[in-house]
Design a protein around this motif. Sequence first.
Motif, PDB file in Angstrom:
ATOM      1  N   SER A 165     -15.290  -4.900   3.393  1.00 38.24           N
ATOM      2  CA  SER A 165     -16.709  -4.585   3.529  1.00 38.24           C
ATOM      3  C   SER A 165     -17.270  -3.882   2.295  1.00 38.24           C
ATOM      4  O   SER A 165     -18.450  -3.557   2.255  1.00 38.24           O
ATOM      5  N   GLY A 166     -16.426  -3.615   1.294  1.00 40.08           N
ATOM      6  CA  GLY A 166     -16.898  -3.026   0.049  1.00 40.08           C
ATOM      7  C   GLY A 166     -16.700  -1.535  -0.068  1.00 40.08           C
ATOM      8  O   GLY A 166     -17.162  -0.916  -1.025  1.00 40.08           O
ATOM      9  N   LEU A 167     -16.004  -0.914   0.853  1.00 42.11           N
ATOM     10  CA  LEU A 167     -15.747   0.519   0.826  1.00 42.11           C
ATOM     11  C   LEU A 167     -14.611   0.793  -0.153  1.00 42.11           C
ATOM     12  O   LEU A 167     -13.557   0.163  -0.080  1.00 42.11           O
ATOM     13  N   VAL A 168     -14.822   1.721  -1.088  1.00 36.97           N
ATOM     14  CA  VAL A 168     -13.814   2.062  -2.088  1.00 36.97           C
ATOM     15  C   VAL A 168     -13.210   3.407  -1.709  1.00 36.97           C
ATOM     16  O   VAL A 168     -13.929   4.357  -1.400  1.00 36.97           O
ATOM     17  N   GLY A 169     -11.896   3.500  -1.735  1.00 33.44           N
ATOM     18  CA  GLY A 169     -11.248   4.748  -1.398  1.00 33.44           C
ATOM     19  C   GLY A 169      -9.826   4.804  -1.907  1.00 33.44           C
ATOM     20  O   GLY A 169      -9.288   3.836  -2.429  1.00 33.44           O
ATOM     21  N   ILE A 170      -9.229   5.970  -1.745  1.00 33.88           N
ATOM     22  CA  ILE A 170      -7.844   6.202  -2.153  1.00 33.88           C
ATOM     23  C   ILE A 170      -7.013   6.345  -0.880  1.00 33.88           C
ATOM     24  O   ILE A 170      -7.377   7.075   0.040  1.00 33.88           O
ATOM     25  N   VAL A 171      -5.883   5.644  -0.831  1.00 32.36           N
ATOM     26  CA  VAL A 171      -5.018   5.659   0.348  1.00 32.36           C
ATOM     27  C   VAL A 171      -4.385   7.041   0.479  1.00 32.36           C
ATOM     28  O   VAL A 171      -3.757   7.537  -0.459  1.00 32.36           O
ATOM     29  N   GLU A 172      -4.563   7.646   1.631  1.00 28.12           N
ATOM     30  CA  GLU A 172      -3.951   8.943   1.918  1.00 28.12           C
ATOM     31  C   GLU A 172      -2.656   8.759   2.707  1.00 28.12           C
ATOM     32  O   GLU A 172      -1.661   9.388   2.406  1.00 28.12           O
ATOM     33  N   ALA A 174      -5.790  -4.836   7.930  1.00 24.76           N
ATOM     34  CA  ALA A 174      -6.322  -6.158   7.583  1.00 24.76           C
ATOM     35  C   ALA A 174      -7.650  -6.060   6.842  1.00 24.76           C
ATOM     36  O   ALA A 174      -8.081  -7.020   6.216  1.00 24.76           O
ATOM     37  N   ALA A 175      -8.298  -4.887   6.903  1.00 21.76           N
ATOM     38  CA  ALA A 175      -9.580  -4.713   6.229  1.00 21.76           C
ATOM     39  C   ALA A 175      -9.422  -4.396   4.748  1.00 21.76           C
ATOM     40  O   ALA A 175     -10.413  -4.358   4.023  1.00 21.76           O
ATOM     41  N   ILE A 176      -8.211  -4.189   4.272  1.00 17.29           N
ATOM     42  CA  ILE A 176      -7.990  -3.917   2.855  1.00 17.29           C
ATOM     43  C   ILE A 176      -8.123  -5.229   2.100  1.00 17.29           C
ATOM     44  O   ILE A 176      -7.365  -6.171   2.310  1.00 17.29           O
ATOM     45  N   GLY A 177      -9.117  -5.286   1.208  1.00 16.83           N
ATOM     46  CA  GLY A 177      -9.370  -6.514   0.457  1.00 16.83           C
ATOM     47  C   GLY A 177      -8.486  -6.651  -0.760  1.00 16.83           C
ATOM     48  O   GLY A 177      -7.834  -7.664  -0.970  1.00 16.83           O
ATOM     49  N   ARG A 178      -8.453  -5.593  -1.587  1.00 15.03           N
ATOM     50  CA  ARG A 178      -7.618  -5.646  -2.785  1.00 15.03           C
ATOM     51  C   ARG A 178      -7.321  -4.243  -3.267  1.00 15.03           C
ATOM     52  O   ARG A 178      -8.006  -3.290  -2.922  1.00 15.03           O
ATOM     53  N   VAL A 179      -6.283  -4.142  -4.071  1.00 14.22           N
ATOM     54  CA  VAL A 179      -5.876  -2.873  -4.657  1.00 14.22           C
ATOM     55  C   VAL A 179      -6.382  -2.853  -6.087  1.00 14.22           C
ATOM     56  O   VAL A 179      -6.186  -3.805  -6.852  1.00 14.22           O
ATOM     57  N   ILE A 180      -7.051  -1.766  -6.450  1.00 11.58           N
ATOM     58  CA  ILE A 180      -7.565  -1.615  -7.815  1.00 11.58           C
ATOM     59  C   ILE A 180      -6.448  -1.042  -8.669  1.00 11.58           C
ATOM     60  O   ILE A 180      -5.823  -0.050  -8.295  1.00 11.58           O
ATOM     61  N   PRO A 181      -6.184  -1.641  -9.831  1.00 10.30           N
ATOM     62  CA  PRO A 181      -5.134  -1.103 -10.696  1.00 10.30           C
ATOM     63  C   PRO A 181      -5.499   0.303 -11.172  1.00 10.30           C
ATOM     64  O   PRO A 181      -6.664   0.677 -11.206  1.00 10.30           O
ATOM     65  N   ASP A 182      -4.476   1.076 -11.562  1.00  9.80           N
ATOM     66  CA  ASP A 182      -4.699   2.437 -12.041  1.00  9.80           C
ATOM     67  C   ASP A 182      -5.635   2.440 -13.241  1.00  9.80           C
ATOM     68  O   ASP A 182      -5.641   1.520 -14.055  1.00  9.80           O
ATOM     69  N   ASP A 183      -6.433   3.512 -13.356  1.00  8.90           N
ATOM     70  CA  ASP A 183      -7.384   3.626 -14.460  1.00  8.90           C
ATOM     71  C   ASP A 183      -6.673   3.734 -15.800  1.00  8.90           C
ATOM     72  O   ASP A 183      -7.163   3.257 -16.810  1.00  8.90           O
ATOM     73  N   ASP A 184      -5.498   4.363 -15.819  1.00  2.41           N
ATOM     74  CA  ASP A 184      -4.779   4.528 -17.077  1.00  2.41           C
ATOM     75  C   ASP A 184      -4.423   3.179 -17.681  1.00  2.41           C
ATOM     76  O   ASP A 184      -4.605   2.946 -18.870  1.00  2.41           O
ATOM     77  N   ALA A 185      -3.934   2.264 -16.851  1.00  4.66           N
ATOM     78  CA  ALA A 185      -3.564   0.938 -17.354  1.00  4.66           C
ATOM     79  C   ALA A 185      -4.797   0.173 -17.804  1.00  4.66           C
ATOM     80  O   ALA A 185      -4.793  -0.495 -18.832  1.00  4.66           O
ATOM     81  N   LEU A 235       0.836  -1.203   0.000  1.00  2.00           N
ATOM     82  CA  LEU A 235       0.000   0.000   0.000  1.00  2.00           C
ATOM     83  C   LEU A 235       0.865   1.245   0.000  1.00  2.00           C
ATOM     84  O   LEU A 235       1.814   1.351   0.766  1.00  2.00           O
ATOM     85  N   ALA A 236       0.509   2.184  -0.856  1.00  5.04           N
ATOM     86  CA  ALA A 236       1.213   3.454  -0.929  1.00  5.04           C
ATOM     87  C   ALA A 236       0.178   4.550  -1.123  1.00  5.04           C
ATOM     88  O   ALA A 236      -0.901   4.298  -1.675  1.00  5.04           O
ATOM     89  N   PRO A 237       0.457   5.733  -0.662  1.00  2.00           N
ATOM     90  CA  PRO A 237      -0.491   6.831  -0.873  1.00  2.00           C
ATOM     91  C   PRO A 237      -0.807   7.006  -2.355  1.00  2.00           C
ATOM     92  O   PRO A 237       0.072   6.946  -3.207  1.00  2.00           O
ATOM     93  N   GLY A 238      -2.094   7.172  -2.642  1.00  2.00           N
ATOM     94  CA  GLY A 238      -2.544   7.314  -4.025  1.00  2.00           C
ATOM     95  C   GLY A 238      -3.110   6.038  -4.610  1.00  2.00           C
ATOM     96  O   GLY A 238      -3.712   6.054  -5.676  1.00  2.00           O
ATOM     97  N   SER A 239      -2.938   4.906  -3.930  1.00  2.00           N
ATOM     98  CA  SER A 239      -3.481   3.636  -4.415  1.00  2.00           C
ATOM     99  C   SER A 239      -4.979   3.603  -4.167  1.00  2.00           C
ATOM    100  O   SER A 239      -5.461   4.016  -3.123  1.00  2.00           O
ATOM    101  N   LYS A 240      -5.716   3.082  -5.137  1.00  4.81           N
ATOM    102  CA  LYS A 240      -7.159   2.929  -4.980  1.00  4.81           C
ATOM    103  C   LYS A 240      -7.413   1.516  -4.476  1.00  4.81           C
ATOM    104  O   LYS A 240      -6.916   0.546  -5.053  1.00  4.81           O
ATOM    105  N   VAL A 241      -8.179   1.386  -3.378  1.00  2.00           N
ATOM    106  CA  VAL A 241      -8.381   0.095  -2.735  1.00  2.00           C
ATOM    107  C   VAL A 241      -9.859  -0.151  -2.467  1.00  2.00           C
ATOM    108  O   VAL A 241     -10.666   0.778  -2.453  1.00  2.00           O
ATOM    109  N   ILE A 242     -10.188  -1.432  -2.270  1.00  2.88           N
ATOM    110  CA  ILE A 242     -11.512  -1.843  -1.830  1.00  2.88           C
ATOM    111  C   ILE A 242     -11.326  -2.603  -0.525  1.00  2.88           C
ATOM    112  O   ILE A 242     -10.510  -3.526  -0.449  1.00  2.88           O
ATOM    113  N   THR A 243     -12.082  -2.223   0.491  1.00  2.00           N
ATOM    114  CA  THR A 243     -11.993  -2.923   1.768  1.00  2.00           C
ATOM    115  C   THR A 243     -12.818  -4.202   1.693  1.00  2.00           C
ATOM    116  O   THR A 243     -13.598  -4.407   0.764  1.00  2.00           O
TER     117      THR A 243
END
Length: 155
Positions: free
Chosen positions: A60-67, A89-100, A50-58
Amino acid sequence: MQLLAVPMASSGGGGITLLLPLILIVGMIWFMSRTQKKQRQRQADTVAALAPGSKVITTSGLVGIVEETDGEYVTLEISEGVLVQVVKAAIGRVIPDDDAADDEATDSADEATDSADAGEESTDASKVDVPDTGRDKADGKVQDTPKLPPTHTEN
């Protein structure tokens, strides 16, 4: 009256037939624990990356950007100006960048168009035969589609 003991016939391999189910059970338990260990390792790798700027899904289904990330917690921006702190531990997966993802989608769409164009003869747009849909009036204007009646009434 006298009873005689008659020996019963045995199959001869009694030890192996008893050990086979035990071996299968131990093998299944080992395989399941190995699979769970791999899943835990993948989750740990995801959280460690995890790094700041990564888009993740928890989970529980919450989508956000790591600050920002701390020892145990991750601060997510779920909306503009709305920050939420969750356990790593609640981070489920990292969403790849939209550009890619957009590049891959564009490339696959271009390949599909190229393969479709290769199979067709070149046609002029004015020569394309469009079947009659029954929506045209005699004067050439397109008729409005009929509107459905309301499904409820207001009191």
